[in-house]
Design a protein around this motif. Structure first.
Motif, short mmCIF file in Angstrom:
data_model
loop_
_atom_site.label_atom_id
_atom_site.label_comp_id
_atom_site.label_asym_id
_atom_site.label_seq_id
_atom_site.Cartn_x
_atom_site.Cartn_y
_atom_site.Cartn_z
N ILE A 1 22.58 7.50 -54.66
CA ILE A 1 21.34 7.47 -55.44
C ILE A 1 20.69 6.11 -55.22
N MET B 1 16.96 3.69 -55.75
CA MET B 1 15.66 3.64 -56.43
C MET B 1 14.69 2.73 -55.67
N ASP B 2 14.95 1.43 -55.69
CA ASP B 2 13.98 0.55 -55.03
C ASP B 2 14.25 0.46 -53.52
N THR C 1 15.60 -1.92 -51.96
CA THR C 1 15.47 -3.29 -51.46
C THR C 1 16.52 -4.23 -52.05
N GLY C 2 17.57 -3.68 -52.63
CA GLY C 2 18.65 -4.54 -53.15
C GLY C 2 18.45 -4.99 -54.57
N MET C 3 17.60 -4.30 -55.30
CA MET C 3 17.23 -4.78 -56.63
C MET C 3 17.98 -4.12 -57.78
N CYS C 4 18.42 -2.89 -57.61
CA CYS C 4 18.91 -2.20 -58.80
C CYS C 4 20.41 -1.96 -58.80
N GLY C 5 21.01 -1.84 -57.64
CA GLY C 5 22.45 -1.60 -57.62
C GLY C 5 22.85 -0.17 -57.90
N ALA C 6 21.89 0.74 -57.99
CA ALA C 6 22.22 2.16 -58.19
C ALA C 6 23.00 2.68 -57.00
N ARG D 1 25.28 1.29 -55.26
CA ARG D 1 26.48 0.53 -54.92
C ARG D 1 27.64 1.47 -54.57
N VAL D 2 28.37 1.06 -53.56
CA VAL D 2 29.50 1.83 -53.06
C VAL D 2 30.67 0.88 -52.86
N PHE E 1 25.89 -2.77 -51.55
CA PHE E 1 24.68 -2.00 -51.82
C PHE E 1 24.30 -1.28 -50.52
N CYS F 1 21.62 0.07 -49.66
CA CYS F 1 20.26 -0.19 -49.19
C CYS F 1 20.15 -1.46 -48.37
#
Lengths: 474, 290
Positions: free
Chosen positions: B214, B216-217, B219-224, B226-227, B235, B237
């Protein structure tokens, strides 16, 4: 004639309090908490300024607003003049009037505050900025000396907007490159609607555009074009980097990647930037459980926990490893959170996040802390009380323990010196290790305030002006 | 705005778009993706860039219809525009000359494999390609991949095309005869990438997978996104999207990708109802005009 008041009479006027939305109502809506001052409150508050010969408040303001000057114009009922006076130094007054920590800056040094409460400078600033906005009265500044040089501003947060506005006013051709699909940076993705309504942000950004600044969205510097390409291929003569500190940090404890654990950046971006609180009308979902713990004690933590509460949690906890007095958040935000029913668990630190059968968060193991000797930040270091482990019954955990700058710029800009913390190294004029590249705001400070980012924007614009002038005079 | 210049339906629920995005096209390399938003109320979703033409200023993306946003996207036509396209994002695939390399595409992941396979071929590799899908109708880019591959295999779960079975079966039989393979790229459903990685791990063959968490941005901003890779949080992304398949915690990725399943269904159901409503109204209007 109010001007005839003696200083002692002025000091007897109590500080006026803004009208606020009732705590019980606002804890479930996203409308702005504070309505600020109306004209009658302003007309009392303005009289409290004693117009000091050597005004400390101007010194206390990071961008050096002529505070007694704009208050005098308020007294003359020239609200638009007052707004223009502020805009000589600050292009985003409707924003700073709302989010600036005046209590540690201009208001902290106001002499009235020695015996009484300081003049409510921030609320006065907000009033005139809103007055100007509601009367649609700002039309830019006349530029006398149009320059041929082009400056690229990377990032459209408070640092970038300020730098761009200052440079445009000096006559430069300024283009802001924004990675996301809308401008504003942390002002849009980070600060919630109830503290800074998007309509106000939009209008402030429009005002910057009125100065001739172009904003290009969906343009990721480092990916869509590098800093070097901006100069070598796109023909920019100087670059200001103001990409902030948006990359979240994690605790490194077990269970941190479970579903139900979010960074505050993700959570707030979903809610604020993507309007997730209006799902499914807006497509970005936000998932919030019944019992939410937000970890941290800064403004981001307060924003996250108050936002979670508004999404309809049963319990919203703020978990912080130091004491209430050590919280870096603004006092006003802490009080607002308390009024809204947030439960504070201070001197508490998570050590493990526990999954349920469906692998979603089911609980969080914490330890109690006590304060030991002061650490390098001057605050007393929190120390674990052995054997104090206990489990908090939560199903959502939001981490607001700090952000660092995005790694993309560093990876794609050779020769740009970075600190160990991932911030860009700058001198006092915001110059980086790369010629014609300047930086400021959280990117070089690593997590500070809107107004300090704006100070850097202002300082950088002056430095860029100097730098380009030398080139012109050669 | 980013105009859609052409649209092609590659398979049931798989659509290809050529989009005008000159800045992205200029910098695109194999392995990059874009974040798009269809409209103002839309969510940001990542799509792999399958191809680009810097001269024409276009990129090609291929999307499978799964949720509301991909369904909405599939309903766009040439002449329509996407509101936002940002990129190219993620790290480009490092392209080496391994000697012999196997590229495996599963389902719509085949679209992501294509530019990587082409780049590996150009770098001098002997290119073996395996494309797998549930059934014949879902096999995409067969002609394109076949034309650049030295050897080409198809597997379908139901045996309706190529060999019946999974991509790992085809990989296994190829490796038995050709044990000198030094690199494998596998892109497709998580379960497939996991199966390939599990299969090659004991054989010690470097295996790269492209992860689809998943996002969202982007660009490394949200961490959604992360693996866990080799016990470290990455991240996808900015650190990926490609990782060493032998080190990825696929179980965690699968769990995280299910985080919003219930709400995704709410969104899709609502959209489907709206679509029904629209066509009904359209019907009424047409009837009135008739």
């Amino acid at each position: 004639m109010p001007n005839a008041l003696k200083p002692s009479e002025r000091m007897r006027i109590p500080r006026q309090h803004p009208i606020e939305q009732d705590a019980e109502a606002r804890r479930r809506n996203f409308d702005e908490v504070s309505f600020g001052f109306d004209e009658s409150l302003v007309s009392r508050e303005m009289l409290r300024c004693i117009d000091c010969k050597e005004p400390q408040c101007v010194e206390g303001c990071p961008v050096g607003i002529d505070i007694p000057g704009f208050i005098k114009l308020i007294v003359e009922k020239d609200y638009l003049g007052a707004a223009r006076k502020i805009k000589e130094k600050n292009y985003l007054p409707a924003i700073t009037g709302r989010v600036c920590p005046q209590e540690t800056q201009c208001e902290a040094v106001c002499p009235i505050g020695k015996k009484h409460q300081p003049v409510a400078i921030g609320k006065l600033e907000r009033f005139v900025a809103d007055y100007e906005r509601l009367h649609n009265a700002f039309n830019g500044f006349a530029v006398k000396d149009k320059k041929k040089e082009k400056v690229a501003v990377v990032g459209s947060g408070p640092a970038g907007l300020t730098c761009a506005a200052e440079l445009a006013k000096l006559g430069y051709n300024v283009t802001i490159f924004e990675a996301l699909h809308a401008a504003g940076g942390v002002l849009r993705y980070g600060i919630p609607e109830f503290r800074l309504p998007k309509a106000i942000l939009d209008s402030e950004i429009e005002n910057v555009k009125k100065l001739g600044v172009e904003i290009i969205t969906n343009f990721v510097i480092g990916r869509t074009a590098t800093v070097d390409e901006l100069m070598d291929e796109f023909g920019f003569d100087a670059v200001f980097l103001g990409t902030g500190a948006g990359t979240p940090t994690f605790l490194g404890i077990p269970g941190e990647n479970l579903p139900g654990v979010f960074s505050a950046s993700e959570f707030l971006t979903r809610v604020n930037f993507m309007s997730g609180y209006r799902f499914p009308e807006y497509d970005t979902p936000v998932k919030i459980g019944r019992r939410v713990a937000v970890i941290g004690g800064g403004n981001t933590a307060m924003d996250a926990v108050r936002t979670a509460n508004r999404l309809g949690t049963e319990k919203s906890y703020l978990v912080y490893r130091r004491g209430r007095g050590e919280m870096p958040a603004r006092e006003e935000e802490v009080q607002h959170a308390e009024q809204e029913g947030i439960e504070f668990h201070v001197l508490t630190n998570p050590v493990r996040i526990i999954p349920g059968n469906n692998k979603w968060v089911k609980g969080m193991e914490c330890v109690r802390m006590e304060l030991g000797e002061p650490d390098e930040s001057g605050r007393r270091r929190p120390v674990v009380i052995p054997g104090s482990n206990f489990i908090m019954d939560v199903d959502t955990v939001i981490l607001a323990i700090g952000q660092r700058p995005n790694p993309i710029l560093q990876a794609t800009t050779p020769g740009l010196d970075m600190s160990k913390r991932g911030t860009v190294v700058v001198d006092k004029n915001c110059r980086t290790s790369r010629e014609s590249v300047f930086a400021g705001g959280d990117l070089s400070r690593g997590g500070a305030t809107v107004i300090l980012a704006m100070e850097d924007g202002q300082r950088s614009a002056a430095a860029i002006h100097d730098y380009l002038k030398v080139g012109r005079e050669k | 705005m980013f105009e859609i210049l052409s649209k092609e339906i590659l398979a049931q629920s798989v659509t290809k778009f050529v989009v005008h995005a000159p800045y992205v096209a200029r910098k695109h390399k194999a392995g990059n993706f874009v974040i798009i938003r269809v409209n103002d109320h839309g969510e940001r979703i990542p799509l792999t860039i399958c191809d680009s033409d810097a001269q024409a200023g276009t990129i090609t993306v291929i999307a499978q219809t799964i949720g509301k946003t991909t369904k909405l996207l599939s309903l766009q036509n040439a002449g329509d525009s996407l509101l936002d396209v940002a990129g190219p994002l993620g790290n480009p695939t490092p392209i080496h000359n391994f000697g012999t390399v196997v590229c495996i595409g599963g389902g719509v992941g085949t679209a992501e494999v294509f530019p990587i396979a082409a780049a590996l071929k150009s770098a001098g590799n002997k290119l073996i390609t395996i494309v797998g899908a549930r059934t014949k109708e879902l096999i995409i880019l067969e002609k394109e991949l076949r034309s650049i591959s030295d050897e080409f295999f198809i597997t379908t779960d139901d045996g309706s095309y190529g060999t019946k079975g999974l991509v790992t079966n085809a990989l296994g039989s190829y490796l038995k005869k050709n044990p000198d393979v030094k690199g494998i790229y596998a892109i497709g459903p998580i379960i497939m990438m996991k199966a390939v990685s599990d299969f090659t791990n004991p054989l010690g063959i470097s295996t790269y997978v492209s992860l689809n968490p998943i996002m969202m941005d982007g660009t490394g901003m949200c961490g959604a996104c992360r693996v866990s890779v080799g016990g470290e949080t990455k991240f996808a992304c900015v650190d990926g999207p490609e990782f060493d398949g032998h080190k990825v915690d696929f179980e965690e990725l699968m769990t995280r990708n299910r985080s919003y399943m219930d709400l995704e269904k709410v969104s899709l159901d609502r959209f489907n109802e709206e679509q029904v409503g629209h066509s009904c109204k359209g019907g009424v209007r047409e009837a009135a005009n008739a």
